[in-house]
Design a protein around this motif. Structure first.
Motif, short mmCIF file in Angstrom:
data_model
loop_
_atom_site.label_atom_id
_atom_site.label_comp_id
_atom_site.label_asym_id
_atom_site.label_seq_id
_atom_site.Cartn_x
_atom_site.Cartn_y
_atom_site.Cartn_z
N UNK A 86 0.81 -1.22 0.00
CA UNK A 86 0.00 0.00 0.00
C UNK A 86 0.85 1.27 0.00
N UNK A 87 1.95 1.25 0.74
CA UNK A 87 2.88 2.37 0.78
C UNK A 87 4.27 1.82 0.43
N UNK A 88 5.01 2.55 -0.39
CA UNK A 88 6.31 2.02 -0.82
C UNK A 88 7.21 3.16 -1.28
N UNK A 89 8.50 2.97 -1.04
CA UNK A 89 9.53 3.88 -1.53
C UNK A 89 10.69 3.04 -2.04
N UNK A 90 11.12 3.33 -3.25
CA UNK A 90 12.30 2.69 -3.83
C UNK A 90 13.42 3.71 -3.86
N UNK A 91 14.53 3.37 -3.22
CA UNK A 91 15.68 4.26 -3.15
C UNK A 91 16.68 3.86 -4.23
N UNK A 92 16.77 4.69 -5.26
CA UNK A 92 17.72 4.41 -6.34
C UNK A 92 19.06 5.03 -5.98
N UNK A 93 19.85 4.22 -5.30
CA UNK A 93 21.13 4.69 -4.78
C UNK A 93 22.16 4.92 -5.89
N UNK A 94 23.03 5.91 -5.64
CA UNK A 94 24.22 6.05 -6.45
C UNK A 94 25.24 4.98 -6.09
N UNK A 95 26.39 5.02 -6.74
CA UNK A 95 27.45 4.04 -6.48
C UNK A 95 28.00 4.29 -5.08
N UNK A 96 27.90 3.28 -4.23
CA UNK A 96 28.29 3.45 -2.84
C UNK A 96 29.80 3.49 -2.67
N UNK A 97 30.25 4.42 -1.82
CA UNK A 97 31.65 4.41 -1.40
C UNK A 97 31.68 4.64 0.10
N UNK A 98 32.84 4.39 0.69
CA UNK A 98 32.99 4.50 2.13
C UNK A 98 33.29 3.15 2.74
N UNK A 99 33.49 3.09 4.05
CA UNK A 99 33.90 1.85 4.71
C UNK A 99 32.96 0.69 4.44
N UNK A 126 45.10 -0.17 -7.77
CA UNK A 126 46.52 -0.37 -7.45
C UNK A 126 47.21 -1.33 -8.42
N UNK A 127 46.40 -2.18 -9.08
CA UNK A 127 46.95 -3.09 -10.07
C UNK A 127 46.98 -2.47 -11.47
N UNK A 128 46.53 -1.21 -11.59
CA UNK A 128 46.54 -0.54 -12.89
C UNK A 128 45.43 -0.97 -13.82
N UNK A 129 44.35 -1.57 -13.27
CA UNK A 129 43.26 -2.09 -14.10
C UNK A 129 42.03 -1.19 -14.10
N UNK A 130 42.08 -0.07 -13.39
CA UNK A 130 40.95 0.86 -13.37
C UNK A 130 41.28 2.02 -14.30
N UNK A 131 40.54 2.13 -15.41
CA UNK A 131 40.86 3.14 -16.41
C UNK A 131 40.00 4.39 -16.24
N UNK A 132 40.56 5.52 -16.60
CA UNK A 132 39.84 6.80 -16.58
C UNK A 132 39.17 6.98 -17.94
N UNK A 133 37.84 7.03 -17.94
CA UNK A 133 37.10 7.10 -19.19
C UNK A 133 36.02 8.18 -19.11
N UNK A 134 35.12 8.19 -20.07
CA UNK A 134 34.09 9.22 -20.14
C UNK A 134 32.77 8.79 -19.50
N UNK A 135 32.68 7.59 -18.97
CA UNK A 135 31.44 7.14 -18.35
C UNK A 135 31.15 7.96 -17.09
N UNK A 136 29.91 8.40 -16.96
CA UNK A 136 29.50 9.27 -15.86
C UNK A 136 28.93 8.43 -14.72
N UNK A 137 29.38 8.71 -13.50
CA UNK A 137 28.93 8.00 -12.31
C UNK A 137 28.40 8.99 -11.30
N UNK A 138 27.29 8.62 -10.65
CA UNK A 138 26.81 9.35 -9.48
C UNK A 138 27.16 8.52 -8.25
N UNK A 139 27.88 9.12 -7.33
CA UNK A 139 28.31 8.42 -6.12
C UNK A 139 27.41 8.75 -4.94
N UNK A 140 27.56 7.94 -3.88
CA UNK A 140 26.80 8.14 -2.65
C UNK A 140 27.59 7.54 -1.50
#
Length: 288
Positions: free
Chosen positions: A156-169, A184-198
């Motif tokens: 009857x009542x509902x909320x969907x939380x569309x979270x951004x990409x989580x960071x933190x502990x 640290x292994x050099x496998x994460x590349x810097x590209x044009x893909x857009x991310x929203x963090x949280x």
């Protein structure tokens, strides 16, 4: 309120328990891990063993809680198995919704994600359709999110939380997380893909506030969607990784980030970490 929290020992769930207890709620904490009972009790919750894939057992656990609200923070990401997480979103959510309805719960607050929208040039708001025509591995992710959100909306009542990409502990984007290992292994590349963090603390706080929000899906992310060419070098510096390799120009149209205006202006939600730029700088590199 009487609250049944599914996923109580996950990265968000374990933050939620003390927040809900501090608000005066009676919390039943569902977990597959009996070894976590002492921690949950110390935080003020009543722990119950339940597995989202066990329909009958889950129904019994939720009925025992007799909740006003069910909070759905179930994930299965510890082994980086996206297939398992998609199955949990579909089958596990179906079982949880059925259990909530049978127990007479009036509301569900559920975790979703904000990077499943259709392609576009600007950060997506909640009116943007989900990318239901996606192909390949992305199709499984989008369809599992769509199934989750459709099921949750049966309450009857509902909320969907569309979270951004989580960071933190405790997240993949912590200094001791899997993405930091890739950096640290050099496998994460810097590209044009857009991310929203949280930041994960902001994710937990939003779930508490959503107990009184009107029905609907809400983007919960910080104020600063950014391409990888901006955030990846900053992340690498924060976790003690070398500068990242650069990818060729171009991005998939769906990689557009999300707009949090609705949460900020209409629901009075304000992230304590409004930008990953400051949030990353608060992280400390683990000792070698």
């Amino acid at each position: 309120m009487r609250i049944c929290l599914a996923g109580a020992t996950g990265v968000i769930g374990r933050r939620l328990v003390p927040l809900l207890v501090a608000e005066g709620h009676q919390v039943t904490a569902l977990t597959r891990r009996p070894d976590r009972f002492a921690t949950l009790r110390a935080a003020g919750a009543e722990p119950v063993v339940a597995d989202a894939f066990d329909r009958a057992g889950l129904a019994a656990a939720v009925a025992q809680a007799a909740p006003d609200v069910v909070v759905h923070q179930l994930t299965d990401l510890s082994a980086d198995d996206h297939g398992a997480n998609a199955a949990l979103r579909t089958e596990g959510t179906r079982h949880l919704v059925d259990a909530a309805l049978a127990a007479g719960a009036r509301r569900m607050v559920a975790q979703s994600i904000s990077w499943v929208y259709q392609a576009g040039d600007d950060p997506a708001d909640e009116s943007t359709p989900l990318d239901l025509s996606a192909q390949g591995e992305r199709a499984r992710r989008v369809l599992s999110v769509a199934a989750l959100e459709e099921a949750v909306a049966e309450l009857p009542e509902w909320v969907v939380l569309r979270y951004g990409m989580l960071y933190g502990p405790g997240t993949w984007y912590a200094p001791d997380g899997g993405i930091a290992d890739q950096a640290r292994a050099g496998r994460l590349t810097a590209d044009d893909q857009v991310t929203s963090f949280l930041h994960v603390d902001d994710a937990a706080a939003a779930a508490v506030q959503a107990l009184t929000w009107p029905n609907g899906a809400v983007n919960i992310c910080d104020d600063d969607p950014a391409p990888g060419r901006e955030w990846v070098p900053a992340f690498c510096a924060a976790v003690g990784a070398p500068p990242p390799p650069q990818a060729p120009p171009g991005r998939p149209g769906w990689s557009r980030g999300a707009n949090n205006t609705h949460a900020r202006k209409n629901l009075a939600w304000t992230p304590k970490h409004p930008s990953w730029r400051d949030g990353f700088r608060t992280m400390t590199t683990p000792p070698e």
